[in-house]
Design an enzyme around this catalytic site. Structure first.
Site, PDB file in Angstrom:
ATOM      1  N   HIS A 171      28.202 -17.590  64.841  1.00 53.20           N
ATOM      2  CA  HIS A 171      27.258 -18.719  64.659  1.00 53.20           C
ATOM      3  C   HIS A 171      25.814 -18.226  64.623  1.00 53.20           C
ATOM      4  O   HIS A 171      24.895 -18.969  64.978  1.00 53.20           O
ATOM      5  CB  HIS A 171      27.421 -19.760  65.771  1.00 53.20           C
ATOM      6  N   SER A 292       3.871  -8.749  47.358  1.00 52.06           N
ATOM      7  CA  SER A 292       3.466 -10.056  46.862  1.00 52.06           C
ATOM      8  C   SER A 292       2.138  -9.906  46.139  1.00 52.06           C
ATOM      9  O   SER A 292       1.313  -9.081  46.512  1.00 52.06           O
ATOM     10  CB  SER A 292       3.314 -11.019  48.050  1.00 52.06           C
ATOM     11  N   LYS A 298       2.844  -8.181  52.489  1.00 52.04           N
ATOM     12  CA  LYS A 298       4.273  -8.440  52.298  1.00 52.04           C
ATOM     13  C   LYS A 298       5.055  -7.246  51.769  1.00 52.04           C
ATOM     14  O   LYS A 298       4.589  -6.492  50.934  1.00 52.04           O
ATOM     15  CB  LYS A 298       4.459  -9.596  51.312  1.00 52.04           C
ATOM     16  N   GLU A 305      18.117  -9.600  47.783  1.00 54.50           N
ATOM     17  CA  GLU A 305      17.985 -11.013  47.380  1.00 54.50           C
ATOM     18  C   GLU A 305      18.555 -11.229  45.982  1.00 54.50           C
ATOM     19  O   GLU A 305      19.241 -12.217  45.717  1.00 54.50           O
ATOM     20  CB  GLU A 305      16.514 -11.441  47.410  1.00 54.50           C
TER      21      GLU A 305
END
Ligand code: ARG
Length: 471
Positions: A171, A292, A298, A305
């Site tokens: 979980h 970024s 970043k 991804e």
């Protein structure tokens, strides 16, 4: 294979426009031609198509259906065509519809009547069914090899971290300590099943459709078995209607491909989480990340991804192929031409993703201190305390209850279970003695799970040895 743009149709005379135009009184419109043509994508099958044609032609000559001179001409023409394609000089023509007719037309231009005899006892229906199987067989072999590379990379990392503690989650809450090696081995197992599934698909697919001709077989005295042997098939498709019409093998491949991507997507999701500063468990090498354009600080995990994102398109291709087949009456229908782009794209996506993951995994930097710190926050050895009480005679449910109360106290005090004084721990059960602290440590918890499939470092090392043998 070199890809080159498909040349515009040079507006031929209607009667010479296509291999089948003799039946028609007018040429198809430019739009219909473009709509029905597949050469823009199926020319990827060219080398399979030529191999299939040569095997067919040799059989025709052996069976005295064409002459040996015709065969020699066909072989000469095909060698020239292969070389033209190789050099990127072959002129793909939209008016010739697909890879099969493009090559046949060029063959006839090169060698004359012998080229026109090649199609004896054959149809594009059994031809294309053969080509896709030949192509997919090679794609599967490549993919299986790349899964092995990916597994090797995981095993190397697992070996270095056979004893590195990591919070095991259920979980997404800290559950019990595991070793990072054990965690990575889970992905090695998934990949092993992925390889098995692909091998299984290859085995079932590896039968020759040629000889089915359009749908019913042919009146020529063909020898299918010898063609199958020459092309490396394990046998022939035994029903001509089935041979030309089913694409279940493509669907099986797509399902196996979807599972490969699903597994990689789960791993990607973990890499993304672990790389987030909230976890800080790992760093990915800069070459797999991007920055970024607005936020200078970043470093984004773009590669995992994208792998997660590309999983969706591979699932989509599986759905597309299932849907493609569901309404088709026997035997061949033009719908089947739509099988290629999803197949090609799934194979390409898998090949790229696996290649990149085999490189990315060795570039992972592990931060063991962050993993250990996370373990310290989740009472990860609570189950060990319950097991300790059970081993001293308490029924498991009572032990669970006692430890749950101890955890509540530790939570309230903002400390770990092992940081509660012995006297306090003993209030939850008189069975708790000074020996309890060895089971409350992460190392103790890990070492205790020392059985086949368990997370103890000793077991992880043994599992790595077994996995390496299976590669
Ligand atoms: N381009 C076609 C395909 O991909 C080849 C078979 C065409 N057969 C036919 N009867 N039109 O399926």
């Amino acid at each position: 294979m070199t890809e080159q743009p498909v040349g515009a149709a040079p507006a031929p005379h209607p009667s010479e426009q296509s291999a089948w135009s003799g039946r028609f009184s007018e040429p198809v419109s430019e739009l219909v031609q473009r709509y029905t043509a597949s050469v823009s994508f199926d020319r990827r099958l060219a080398s399979a198509d030529i191999r299939g044609s040569l095997a067919h032609a040799r059989m025709l000559a052996r069976q005295a259906i064409i002459s040996h001179d015709d065969l020699a001409q066909i072989e000469r023409g095909m060698a020239a065509i292969s070389a033209e394609i190789e050099r990127g000089e072959f002129r793909w023509n939209l008016a010739d519809e697909d890879v099969h007719l493009n090559i046949e037309k060029r063959l006839t231009a090169l060698v004359g009547d012998a080229g026109k005899r090649l199609h004896t006892g054959r149809s594009r229906n059994d031809q294309v069914a053969t080509d896709i199987r030949l192509w997919l067989r090679e794609a599967i072999e490549r993919i299986v090899e790349l899964i092995r590379d990916y597994q090797r990379a995981l095993l190397d990392l697992a070996e270095r971290h056979a004893a590195t503690p990591l919070p095991g989650f259920t979980h997404l809450q800290v559950a019990q300590p595991v070793t990072l090696g054990h965690h990575l081995l889970a992905y090695v197992e998934m990949a092993a099943r992925d390889r098995e599934r692909l091998a299984d698909c290859r085995r079932r697919m590896n039968r020759l459709p040629l000889g089915a001709a359009a749908l019913a077989g042919t009146s020529f005295p063909i020898d299918r078995e010898s063609v199958a042997r020459e092309l490396g098939f394990d046998g022939v498709c035994e029903n001509s209607l089935d041979a030309v019409s089913d694409r279940d093998f493509a669907i099986e491949f797509s399902a196996a491909a979807a599972l490969v991507m699903m597994h990689i997507s789960r791993f990607s999701e973990e890499l993304i989480l672990w790389m987030s500063p909230r976890f800080g468990f790992i760093e990915l090498a800069d070459r797999y990340c991007t920055g970024s354009s607005i936020m200078p600080q970043k470093k984004n995990p773009d590669v995992p991804e994208l792998a997660r994102g590309k999983t969706g398109r591979v699932y989509g291709h599986l759905m597309a192929l299932l849907t493609l087949m569901k309404g088709q009456p026997l035997a061949y229908n033009k719908d089947n031409q739509e099988d290629k782009e999803p197949l090609f794209d799934s194979a390409d996506t898998l090949i790229d993703t696996l290649r990149i993951f085999a490189e990315l995994v060795p570039g992972i930097t592990v931060r063991p201190a962050a993993m250990l710190a996370a373990l310290g926050q989740g009472h990860a050895t609570a189950t060990d305390l319950a097991d300790y009480l059970v081993k001293k005679g308490l029924p498991f449910r009572d032990a669970h209850e006692a430890v749950a109360r101890a955890v509540r106290t530790a939570e309230a005090k903002g400390c770990a279970l092992a940081e509660l004084p012995l006297a306090e721990l003993a209030t939850y059960s008189p069975l708790i003695g000074a020996d309890v602290f060895s089971v409350l440590t992460v190392e103790g918890s890990l070492a205790a799970r020392n059985h086949l499939g368990g997370t103890a470092p000793e077991q992880v090392r043994a599992a790595i040895v077994r996995a390496r043998k299976q590669l």
